[in-house]
Design an enzyme around this catalytic site. Structure first.
Site, PDB file in Angstrom:
ATOM      1  N   ARG A  29      -5.021   3.886  10.107  1.00 35.66           N
ATOM      2  CA  ARG A  29      -6.030   4.645  10.856  1.00 35.66           C
ATOM      3  C   ARG A  29      -6.784   5.612   9.965  1.00 35.66           C
ATOM      4  NH1 ARG A  29      -3.749   7.804  15.823  1.00 35.66           N
ATOM      5  NH2 ARG A  29      -1.720   7.850  14.801  1.00 35.66           N
TER       6      ARG A  29
ATOM      7  N   GLY B 127       4.356   0.517   1.731  1.00 33.08           N
ATOM      8  CA  GLY B 127       5.071  -0.460   0.901  1.00 33.08           C
ATOM      9  C   GLY B 127       5.554   0.159  -0.404  1.00 33.08           C
TER      10      GLY B 127
ATOM     11  N   ARG C  24      -4.508   3.900  17.369  1.00 32.08           N
ATOM     12  CA  ARG C  24      -3.835   2.741  16.776  1.00 32.08           C
ATOM     13  C   ARG C  24      -4.443   1.450  17.313  1.00 32.08           C
ATOM     14  NH1 ARG C  24       0.266   6.542  17.720  1.00 32.08           N
ATOM     15  NH2 ARG C  24       1.367   7.252  15.860  1.00 32.08           N
TER      16      ARG C  24
ATOM     17  N   HIS D 239       4.658   2.916  20.796  1.00 37.75           N
ATOM     18  CA  HIS D 239       4.365   3.812  19.666  1.00 37.75           C
ATOM     19  C   HIS D 239       2.934   4.317  19.816  1.00 37.75           C
ATOM     20  CE1 HIS D 239       4.733   5.560  15.773  1.00 37.75           C
ATOM     21  NE2 HIS D 239       3.893   4.730  15.183  1.00 37.75           N
TER      22      HIS D 239
ATOM     23  N   ASP E 112       1.044  -8.651  -1.912  1.00 34.39           N
ATOM     24  CA  ASP E 112      -0.223  -8.136  -1.370  1.00 34.39           C
ATOM     25  C   ASP E 112      -1.287  -9.201  -1.584  1.00 34.39           C
ATOM     26  OD1 ASP E 112      -2.454  -6.204  -0.673  1.00 34.39           O
ATOM     27  OD2 ASP E 112      -0.795  -4.773  -0.748  1.00 34.39           O
TER      28      ASP E 112
ATOM     29  N   THR F 211       3.063  -2.669  11.012  1.00 35.49           N
ATOM     30  CA  THR F 211       1.607  -2.680  11.181  1.00 35.49           C
ATOM     31  C   THR F 211       1.226  -2.251  12.599  1.00 35.49           C
ATOM     32  OG1 THR F 211       1.508  -4.481   9.582  1.00 35.49           O
ATOM     33  CG2 THR F 211      -0.443  -4.158  10.968  1.00 35.49           C
TER      34      THR F 211
ATOM     35  N   GLY G  88       0.836  -1.206   0.000  1.00 35.32           N
ATOM     36  CA  GLY G  88       0.000   0.000   0.000  1.00 35.32           C
ATOM     37  C   GLY G  88       0.866   1.249   0.000  1.00 35.32           C
TER      38      GLY G  88
HETATM   39  N1  APR Z   1      -1.477  -9.920   3.271  1.00 35.12           N
HETATM   40  C1  APR Z   1      -0.773  -9.016   2.552  1.00 35.12           C
HETATM   41  N2  APR Z   1      -1.139  -7.728   2.423  1.00 35.12           N
HETATM   42  C2  APR Z   1      -2.275  -7.350   3.017  1.00 35.12           C
HETATM   43  C3  APR Z   1      -3.074  -8.232   3.769  1.00 35.12           C
HETATM   44  C4  APR Z   1      -2.632  -9.582   3.889  1.00 35.12           C
HETATM   45  N3  APR Z   1      -3.308 -10.485   4.587  1.00 35.12           N
HETATM   46  N4  APR Z   1      -4.141  -7.547   4.237  1.00 35.12           N
HETATM   47  C5  APR Z   1      -4.029  -6.286   3.790  1.00 35.12           C
HETATM   48  N5  APR Z   1      -2.898  -6.167   3.044  1.00 35.12           N
HETATM   49  C6  APR Z   1      -2.413  -4.993   2.321  1.00 35.12           C
HETATM   50  C7  APR Z   1      -3.530  -4.119   1.769  1.00 35.12           C
HETATM   51  O1  APR Z   1      -4.128  -4.712   0.621  1.00 35.12           O
HETATM   52  C8  APR Z   1      -2.792  -2.828   1.479  1.00 35.12           C
HETATM   53  O2  APR Z   1      -2.277  -2.776   0.161  1.00 35.12           O
HETATM   54  O3  APR Z   1      -1.686  -4.113   3.172  1.00 35.12           O
HETATM   55  C9  APR Z   1      -1.627  -2.855   2.485  1.00 35.12           C
HETATM   56  C10 APR Z   1      -1.705  -1.749   3.509  1.00 35.12           C
HETATM   57  O4  APR Z   1      -1.522  -0.558   2.816  1.00 35.12           O
HETATM   58  P1  APR Z   1      -2.319   0.786   3.171  1.00 35.12           P
HETATM   59  O5  APR Z   1      -3.752   0.465   3.405  1.00 35.12           O
HETATM   60  O6  APR Z   1      -1.983   1.796   2.150  1.00 35.12           O
HETATM   61  O7  APR Z   1      -1.712   1.196   4.599  1.00 35.12           O
HETATM   62  P2  APR Z   1      -0.300   1.899   4.914  1.00 35.12           P
HETATM   63  O8  APR Z   1      -0.490   3.368   5.017  1.00 35.12           O
HETATM   64  O9  APR Z   1       0.757   1.372   4.030  1.00 35.12           O
HETATM   65  O10 APR Z   1      -0.077   1.375   6.419  1.00 35.12           O
HETATM   66  C11 APR Z   1       0.074   0.005   6.671  1.00 35.12           C
HETATM   67  O11 APR Z   1       1.354   0.345   8.677  1.00 35.12           O
HETATM   68  O12 APR Z   1       1.847   2.291   9.850  1.00 35.12           O
HETATM   69  C12 APR Z   1       1.015   1.170   9.765  1.00 35.12           C
HETATM   70  O13 APR Z   1      -1.023   1.940  10.776  1.00 35.12           O
HETATM   71  C13 APR Z   1      -0.416   1.561   9.554  1.00 35.12           C
HETATM   72  O14 APR Z   1      -1.279  -0.613  10.046  1.00 35.12           O
HETATM   73  C14 APR Z   1      -0.977   0.296   8.998  1.00 35.12           C
HETATM   74  C15 APR Z   1       0.189  -0.257   8.166  1.00 35.12           C
END
Ligand code: APR
Length: 311
Positions: free
Chosen positions: A85, A15, A91, A178, A34, A122, A12
Site C-alpha cells: 500500500r 522477503g 488493502r 486483516h 523475484d 500478500t 522485497g
Molecule cells: N513473482 C515474484 N515476485 C514478485 C512478482 C511475481 N509475479 N510480482 C512482484 N514481485 C515482487 C516485487 O518485485 C517485490 O520485490 O514482490 C516484492 C514485493 O516487495 P515490496 O514491494 O517491498 O512489498 P512488501 O513490503 O514486501 O510487501 C509485500 O505483503 O504485506 C503485504 O501489502 C503487502 O502485498 C504486499 C506484500
C-alpha cells in the site's frame, strides 16, 4: 538430517527481513525468488546476508533466483509477491494487481512445491490466500494466511506500552479479517494471568482496540512509501518455525473454515494450532453475542473481496 529449505516468493521489504530472520534462527537454507527484473537485486540481498552469517555463527545458505525450478523441494514458502500500500490506499485497492501476481505464483508453486507449507502475506490477505488455495487446490492444512500473528502482536505491544509491562506477559487474540473490521478480543487478553479488563478502564481498552485495527495504516502513513515489513516478516517466520519444528504453536491465522464458527468456505483469522501437519486444528472460542456480530461483520468484508476475485 539435511537442512530444511525455505523459499521466499517475493524478495522485497518483507522477503528481505524474513531472509535475515531465518538465517539468524538457522531454520534452514533460503531461496529468494523475484521477477527477472529484480533478480540481481535479490541476489545482492542474499549475498549480503550470506556474508553476515559468520558474524552470527549461523550456518545457512542463501541464494536468489527468478526461476521456480530453484524453489523445487521447498519445505515452506513465504509468499509476499505483490504490491504494498501507499498512503491513502486500503488493502482492497491492491486486489486487482495482486490477484494477477498471486495467480502466477500459484501456477508455478503448484508445479514445483506441491508438498510445502505455504504462508501467504500478500494483501488483501484474506482474499489472496483464498485465491491461492483455489488456484492450487492444495489442502487447507498446507495453505495459511499471515495476519493474526501480526494483529495480535500489535495489540500486545500497545497493551504493554500502556501498562509499562513486559510484552512477554501479555497474551491476546485477534480474530477476523486483516483490515479495519478485525476483532481484537480484550475479554481474552491477560497480563501475567490477570484479565486486561481488570487493569484498564474501558475507554483505554477501546482506544487500544482501535489503534490495533488501524495499526497497518498508521505505519503506511509514517513510512510514506510502502507498508510495514519488520513485524510482518517476524510473524511469518514464527509460523514457519512452528511448522518446521512441530512446535504446536497456538496463534491466530487466516485459516480455511469449513463450518467452524458457522463459517463455510472462507479464509478468516481464527486461533489455530501450527505443527508439522501445518494448520493442524482450528480452535473454536465461545464468543459473546457482540463479539460474534463483529466477526460476522468482518466476514462480510472478506466475502466482498473474495467475490471480486471471481474465483
Ligand atoms: N513473482 C515474484 N515476485 C514478485 C512478482 C511475481 N509475479 N510480482 C512482484 N514481485 C515482487 C516485487 O518485485 C517485490 O520485490 O514482490 C516484492 C514485493 O516487495 P515490496 O514491494 O517491498 O512489498 P512488501 O513490503 O514486501 O510487501 C509485500 O505483503 O504485506 C503485504 O501489502 C503487502 O502485498 C504486499 C506484500
Amino acid at each position: 538430517m539435511a537442512r530444511r529449505k525455505i523459499a521466499l516468493i517475493g524478495g522485497g521489504q518483507i522477503g528481505g527481513i524474513a531472509a535475515l530472520l531465518i538465517a539468524q534462527k538457522e531454520l534452514g537454507d533460503v531461496v529468494i525468488l523475484d521477477i527477472p527484473e529484480k533478480e540481481n537485486f535479490v541476489k545482492g540481498k542474499a549475498l549480503d546476508i550470506q556474508e553476515m552469517t559468520p558474524i552470527d555463527d549461523s550456518d545457512c545458505n542463501l541464494t536468489a533466483t527468478s526461476s521456480y525450478d530453484d524453489v523445487a523441494g521447498a519445505d515452506v514458502t513465504i509468499i509476499t509477491a505483490g504490491v504494498p500500500r501507499k498512503p491513502g490506499m486500503s488493502r482492497e485497492d491492491l486486489l486487482e494487481v495482486n490477484l494477477k501476481i498471486i495467480s502466477d505464483v500459484a501456477a508455478n508453486l503448484k508445479r514445483v512445491a506441491p508438498d510445502a507449507f505455504h504462508i501467504v502475506l500478500t494483501n488483501p490477505l484474506d482474499s489472496m490466500v483464498y485465491a491461492f488455495k483455489k488456484l492450487t487446490g492444495f489442502p487447507k492444512q498446507k495453505v495459511v494466511g499471515m495476519a493474526g500473528v501480526l494483529d495480535t502482536a500489535r495489540f500486545r505491544a500497545f497493551v504493554a506500552m500502556e501498562l509499562g509491562v513486559s510484552v512477554e506477559d501479555v497474551a491476546a487474540v485477534v480474530l477476523g479479517g486483516h483490515g479495519p473490521t478485525m476483532v481484537p478480543l480484550p475479554r481474552l487478553c491477560t497480563v501475567g494471568g490477570i484479565p486486561l479488563t481488570e487493569l484498564l478502564p474501558k475507554e483505554r481498552i477501546d482506544a487500544i482496540v482501535q489503534r490495533t485495527r488501524d495499526a497497518g495504516t498508521e505505519i503506511v502513513k509514517l513510512l510514506g512509501n510502502g507498508s510495514a515489513y519488520f513485524s510482518p516478516a517476524a510473524s511469518a517466520v514464527l509460523m514457519a518455525e512452528a511448522y518446521l519444528k512441530d512446535k504446536k504453536r497456538v496463534v491466530p491465522c487466516a485459516a480455511y473454515l469449513e463450518g467452524e464458527y458457522g463459517i463455510h468456505g472462507y479464509y478468516i483469522g481464527v486461533p489455530v494450532i501450527i505443527g508439522a501437519g501445518g494448520v493442524e486444528k482450528v480452535l473454536e472460542v465461545q464468543l459473546t453475542d457482540e463479539e460474534r456480530a463483529m466477526l460476522m461483520n468482518s466476514l462480510e468484508a472478506v466475502k466482498k473481496a473474495v467475490a471480486e476475485t471471481k474465483l
